[in-house]
Design a protein around this motif. Structure first.
Motif, PDB file in Angstrom:
ATOM      1  N   VAL A  86      12.575 -10.878 -19.755  1.00 23.23           N
ATOM      2  CA  VAL A  86      12.697 -10.295 -21.235  1.00 23.23           C
ATOM      3  C   VAL A  86      12.328 -11.065 -22.338  1.00 23.23           C
ATOM      4  N   HIS A  87      11.202 -10.727 -22.986  1.00 20.15           N
ATOM      5  CA  HIS A  87      10.754 -11.524 -24.138  1.00 20.15           C
ATOM      6  C   HIS A  87      10.762 -10.466 -25.433  1.00 20.15           C
ATOM      7  N   GLY A  88      11.996 -10.308 -25.953  1.00 22.75           N
ATOM      8  CA  GLY A  88      11.886  -9.487 -27.297  1.00 22.75           C
ATOM      9  C   GLY A  88      11.989  -7.999 -26.739  1.00 22.75           C
ATOM     10  N   ASP A  89      11.099  -7.142 -27.302  1.00 24.42           N
ATOM     11  CA  ASP A  89      10.838  -5.873 -26.996  1.00 24.42           C
ATOM     12  C   ASP A  89      10.150  -5.703 -25.489  1.00 24.42           C
ATOM     13  N   LEU A  90       9.533  -6.779 -25.041  1.00 24.46           N
ATOM     14  CA  LEU A  90       8.585  -6.613 -23.984  1.00 24.46           C
ATOM     15  C   LEU A  90       9.552  -7.309 -22.612  1.00 24.46           C
ATOM     16  N   THR A  91       9.485  -6.254 -21.478  1.00 20.99           N
ATOM     17  CA  THR A  91      10.477  -6.624 -20.469  1.00 20.99           C
ATOM     18  C   THR A  91       9.555  -6.435 -19.130  1.00 20.99           C
ATOM     19  N   GLY A  92       9.395  -7.158 -17.957  1.00 21.75           N
ATOM     20  CA  GLY A  92       8.805  -6.958 -16.883  1.00 21.75           C
ATOM     21  C   GLY A  92       9.716  -7.082 -15.661  1.00 21.75           C
ATOM     22  N   PHE A  93       9.717  -6.317 -14.690  1.00 17.27           N
ATOM     23  CA  PHE A  93      10.551  -6.210 -13.785  1.00 17.27           C
ATOM     24  C   PHE A  93       9.907  -6.259 -12.343  1.00 17.27           C
ATOM     25  N   ILE A  94      10.417  -6.890 -11.188  1.00 21.68           N
ATOM     26  CA  ILE A  94       9.836  -7.035  -9.893  1.00 21.68           C
ATOM     27  C   ILE A  94      10.761  -6.838  -8.967  1.00 21.68           C
ATOM     28  N   GLU A  95      10.954  -6.109  -8.040  1.00 21.38           N
ATOM     29  CA  GLU A  95      11.903  -6.064  -6.887  1.00 21.38           C
ATOM     30  C   GLU A  95      11.334  -5.792  -5.597  1.00 21.38           C
ATOM     31  N   MET A  96      11.904  -6.549  -4.433  1.00 27.02           N
ATOM     32  CA  MET A  96      11.413  -6.382  -3.213  1.00 27.02           C
ATOM     33  C   MET A  96      12.661  -6.187  -2.175  1.00 27.02           C
ATOM     34  N   ASP A  97      12.483  -5.545  -1.135  1.00 25.98           N
ATOM     35  CA  ASP A  97      13.402  -5.455  -0.039  1.00 25.98           C
ATOM     36  C   ASP A  97      12.307  -5.761   1.284  1.00 25.98           C
ATOM     37  N   PHE A  98      12.895  -5.342   2.335  1.00 24.09           N
ATOM     38  CA  PHE A  98      12.616  -5.924   3.795  1.00 24.09           C
ATOM     39  C   PHE A  98      12.403  -4.704   4.727  1.00 24.09           C
ATOM     40  N   TYR A  99      12.053  -3.736   3.966  1.00 21.86           N
ATOM     41  CA  TYR A  99      11.578  -2.365   4.808  1.00 21.86           C
ATOM     42  C   TYR A  99      10.207  -2.448   5.080  1.00 21.86           C
ATOM     43  N   GLY A 100       9.442  -3.538   5.156  1.00 19.05           N
ATOM     44  CA  GLY A 100       7.990  -3.288   5.078  1.00 19.05           C
ATOM     45  C   GLY A 100       7.399  -3.637   6.663  1.00 19.05           C
ATOM     46  N   GLY A 101       8.423  -3.494   7.436  1.00 21.09           N
ATOM     47  CA  GLY A 101       7.900  -3.140   8.726  1.00 21.09           C
ATOM     48  C   GLY A 101       7.488  -4.844   9.744  1.00 21.09           C
ATOM     49  N   GLY A 102       6.895  -4.691  10.718  1.00 22.21           N
ATOM     50  CA  GLY A 102       6.810  -5.947  11.333  1.00 22.21           C
ATOM     51  C   GLY A 102       8.030  -6.525  12.012  1.00 22.21           C
ATOM     52  N   GLY A 103       7.791  -7.454  12.808  1.00 23.70           N
ATOM     53  CA  GLY A 103       8.865  -8.224  13.543  1.00 23.70           C
ATOM     54  C   GLY A 103       9.209  -7.776  14.750  1.00 23.70           C
ATOM     55  N   THR A 104      10.209  -8.151  15.357  1.00 29.29           N
ATOM     56  CA  THR A 104      10.511  -7.366  16.927  1.00 29.29           C
ATOM     57  C   THR A 104      12.037  -7.680  17.134  1.00 29.29           C
ATOM     58  N   GLN A 105      12.653  -6.718  17.729  1.00 32.68           N
ATOM     59  CA  GLN A 105      14.053  -6.760  18.222  1.00 32.68           C
ATOM     60  C   GLN A 105      14.444  -7.908  19.316  1.00 32.68           C
ATOM     61  N   VAL A 106      13.157  -8.297  19.879  1.00 37.33           N
ATOM     62  CA  VAL A 106      13.335  -9.102  21.337  1.00 37.33           C
ATOM     63  C   VAL A 106      13.643 -10.449  20.765  1.00 37.33           C
ATOM     64  N   ILE A 107      13.110 -10.981  19.812  1.00 38.61           N
ATOM     65  CA  ILE A 107      13.386 -12.624  19.385  1.00 38.61           C
ATOM     66  C   ILE A 107      14.001 -12.910  18.142  1.00 38.61           C
ATOM     67  N   SER A 108      13.192 -12.672  17.178  1.00 40.49           N
ATOM     68  CA  SER A 108      13.340 -12.923  15.750  1.00 40.49           C
ATOM     69  C   SER A 108      13.873 -12.043  14.843  1.00 40.49           C
ATOM     70  N   ASN A 109      13.769 -10.639  15.202  1.00 42.76           N
ATOM     71  CA  ASN A 109      14.259  -9.657  14.243  1.00 42.76           C
ATOM     72  C   ASN A 109      13.376  -9.781  12.618  1.00 42.76           C
ATOM     73  N   SER A 110      12.296 -10.444  12.647  1.00 45.07           N
ATOM     74  CA  SER A 110      11.790 -10.756  11.260  1.00 45.07           C
ATOM     75  C   SER A 110      11.166  -9.335  10.573  1.00 45.07           C
ATOM     76  N   ALA A 111      11.164  -9.350   9.617  1.00 49.20           N
ATOM     77  CA  ALA A 111      10.718  -8.172   8.793  1.00 49.20           C
ATOM     78  C   ALA A 111       9.967  -8.567   7.474  1.00 49.20           C
ATOM     79  N   ASN A 112       8.799  -7.910   7.449  1.00 49.13           N
ATOM     80  CA  ASN A 112       7.973  -8.277   6.148  1.00 49.13           C
ATOM     81  C   ASN A 112       8.609  -7.615   4.783  1.00 49.13           C
ATOM     82  N   PRO A 113       8.469  -8.349   3.900  1.00 50.24           N
ATOM     83  CA  PRO A 113       9.133  -7.879   2.479  1.00 50.24           C
ATOM     84  C   PRO A 113       8.041  -6.852   2.132  1.00 50.24           C
ATOM     85  N   ARG A 114       8.368  -6.020   1.196  1.00 52.53           N
ATOM     86  CA  ARG A 114       7.506  -4.889   0.362  1.00 52.53           C
ATOM     87  C   ARG A 114       8.038  -4.840  -1.050  1.00 52.53           C
ATOM     88  N   ILE A 115       7.218  -4.409  -1.710  1.00 58.32           N
ATOM     89  CA  ILE A 115       7.337  -4.181  -3.244  1.00 58.32           C
ATOM     90  C   ILE A 115       8.120  -2.973  -3.263  1.00 58.32           C
TER      91      ILE A 115
END
Length: 345
Positions: A86-115
């Motif tokens: 936030v800079h006065g009247d100017l606002t920028g917003f970014i959010e990510m979660d981890f439903y971007g796919g990738g990974g495996t349940q076999v070992i690490s259950n890693s998941a790719n971040p997505r915008i």
């Protein structure tokens, strides 16, 4: 800037999942400049049984099975983080979660971040990716299942340019002729929405116009409407609802309907109703039902659920939900139970 001390303060935020107080960590740089960090960590334990194949969360479409199957999973993909500048009247917003796919349940259950969101807001103009103007986010019910009854919900994030003046919002948004020829999409979707607000809650009326391309030389126009709102009832209770009609296509139901089917524009009718009751200051339940039907794709799907949430602390909410997802025309359904724990940062 550095002569100003860093000050941490809680900043309230409202998200669809829970009634717990979500706080952001605010760093004040000057009287007009600050950074706010937020998000939450969420764990879900989900059990699904029936002849509609397992999904981590129900969307508007499903996959019928020839036999019954049951599956249990524990995952944390809904976890998300965001930053607001936030800079006065100017606002920028970014959010990510981890439903971007990738990974495996076999070992690490890693998941790719997505915008999820990335936008700039200057006075009454917004530019970037965020919820479509066609949505009323306050009408999303509180559920353990991600977003809750997407079958009857407008649920779409996309690039757009939006103008806001009081309750009026006008936008041009990213076009997509799903089921047609998106390579020739050269006219943005146009959306207008007006929201009435008061102590009683809010009510939004939205309309949308689009050009859908069948092929290089042939196109169809599509129009749709939406009525949605959140009405305060007794005490802290509220009633949330959505009704969508017309040629809304990909905007409603998360993969329930295409925009075009065999060169014709799909017509959809969808609705959602949810009542949230507070048993005391921290304990509450939501009773919800949603359904949607299409004419050309012949989809007729529904979902109901009931849950119980409690705030163990201001930041920590836990809850359990049971419900059913049903594909009426396929004569298939699955029941589910889900336990969730969320720590709001």
């Amino acid at each position: 800037m550095m002569k100003h001390s860093l000050k941490l303060a809680a900043a309230g935020a409202l998200l669809a999942f829970s009634g717990s107080a979500l706080s952001g960590y605010e760093i004040k740089l000057s009287d007009d400049d600050k950074l706010i960090f937020g998000g939450y960590i969420k764990m879900d334990a989900r059990y699904v049984d029936g002849d509609v194949s397992y999904k981590d969360f129900w969307i508007g479409s499903g996959s019928p099975r020839e036999d019954n199957a049951s599956q249990f999973r524990v995952f944390a993909n809904e976890t998300r983080f965001n930053t607001k500048y936030v800079h006065g009247d100017l606002t920028g917003f970014i959010e990510m979660d981890f439903y971007g796919g990738g990974g495996t349940q076999v070992i690490s259950n890693s998941a790719n971040p997505r915008i999820r969101h990335a936008f700039i807001n200057y006075k009454n103009v917004l530019a970037g990716q965020t919820w479509s103007t066609f949505m009323n986010t306050s009408a999303i019910p509180e559920t353990a299942d991600f977003a809750g009854a997407t079958v009857g919900l407008v649920f779409i994030r996309q690039g757009q340019l939006r103008y806001t003046n009081g309750g009026l919002q006008l936008s041009i948004e990213n076009p997509e002729s799903e089921g047609g020829a998106p390579d020739y999409d050269n006219i943005p979707d146009v959306i207008a929405k007006y929201t009435l607000t008061g102590d009683w809650g809010n009510l939004s009326l939205a309309a949308m116009g689009r050009e859908l391309n069948i092929d290089k030389d042939d196109s169809e126009t599509a129009f749709g409407g939406s009525v949605a709102g959140k009405i305060n009832t007794f005490g802290k209770d509220d009633f949330r609802f959505q009704v969508h009609f017309g040629e809304v296509g990909r905007y409603v139901g998360v993969a329930l309907a295409k925009d075009l089917v065999n060169g014709k524009v799909e017509d959809t009718t969808a609705y959602l109703a949810a009542y949230r009751h507070w048993w005391n200051e921290t304990l509450r339940s939501t009773f919800m039902y949603g359904r949607a039907e299409t004419d050309l794709g012949d989809a007729d799907n529904s979902q109901w659920s009931v849950n119980l949430f409690n705030n163990l602390t201001k930041e920590l909410a836990v809850g359990f939900e049971v419900g059913q997802f049903k594909m009426h025309n396929a004569d298939a359904d699955s029941y589910y139970g889900q336990f969730s724990m969320r720590y709001a940062l």
